[in-house]
Design a protein around this motif. Sequence first.
Motif, PDB file in Angstrom:
ATOM      1  N   GLU A   1       0.861  -1.187   0.000  1.00  0.00           N
ATOM      2  CA  GLU A   1       0.000   0.000   0.000  1.00  0.00           C
ATOM      3  C   GLU A   1       0.891   1.229   0.000  1.00  0.00           C
ATOM      4  OE1 GLU A   1      -2.406  -0.386   3.498  1.00  0.00           O
ATOM      5  OE2 GLU A   1      -3.800  -1.766   2.541  1.00  0.00           O
ATOM      6  N   ASP A   2       0.823   2.012  -1.048  1.00  0.00           N
ATOM      7  CA  ASP A   2       1.633   3.223  -1.165  1.00  0.00           C
ATOM      8  C   ASP A   2       3.119   2.957  -0.941  1.00  0.00           C
ATOM      9  OD1 ASP A   2      -0.675   4.796  -1.636  1.00  0.00           O
ATOM     10  OD2 ASP A   2      -1.061   4.892   0.522  1.00  0.00           O
ATOM     11  N   GLY A   3       3.607   1.841  -1.488  1.00  0.00           N
ATOM     12  CA  GLY A   3       5.023   1.520  -1.393  1.00  0.00           C
ATOM     13  C   GLY A   3       5.467   0.930  -0.063  1.00  0.00           C
ATOM     14  N   ILE A   4       4.529   0.626   0.814  1.00  0.00           N
ATOM     15  CA  ILE A   4       4.847   0.060   2.135  1.00  0.00           C
ATOM     16  C   ILE A   4       4.168  -1.299   2.256  1.00  0.00           C
ATOM     17  CG2 ILE A   4       4.577   0.363   4.632  1.00  0.00           C
ATOM     18  CD1 ILE A   4       4.499   3.395   4.095  1.00  0.00           C
ATOM     19  N   TRP A   5       4.913  -2.293   2.725  1.00  0.00           N
ATOM     20  CA  TRP A   5       4.345  -3.624   2.929  1.00  0.00           C
ATOM     21  C   TRP A   5       3.502  -3.636   4.198  1.00  0.00           C
ATOM     22  CZ3 TRP A   5       3.434  -7.747   0.193  1.00  0.00           C
ATOM     23  CH2 TRP A   5       3.110  -8.929   0.829  1.00  0.00           C
TER      24      TRP A   5
END
Length: 91
Positions: free
Chosen positions: A75-79
């Motif tokens: 999500e938005d580059g974050i796991w």
Amino acid sequence: MKSKSLTSDYTLFLGGKREVSWFEKNLERKLGDGRNLSFWHENWLANESLASKYKKFFLNSCQKKNLVGDVGVWEDGIWRWRLSRRRQWFT
């Protein structure tokens, strides 16, 4: 897109804080989309699976056969972990 290591994310998931060694800071394992690696049964930690190292968490999991790609999402580059359990972790 750079992600944190599984080990550090899992430590945070467990609520722990620990020092990270030089070796661990400089070691990276590429998972791809995570659809070919078992979350619980892959040897992640010194040739030991998470199921073996964290038996109580494994027994409480509803995702015993899931792959890495099934237990989280980007999500938005974050796991973000999406771990499912039978009951609360710490009761």
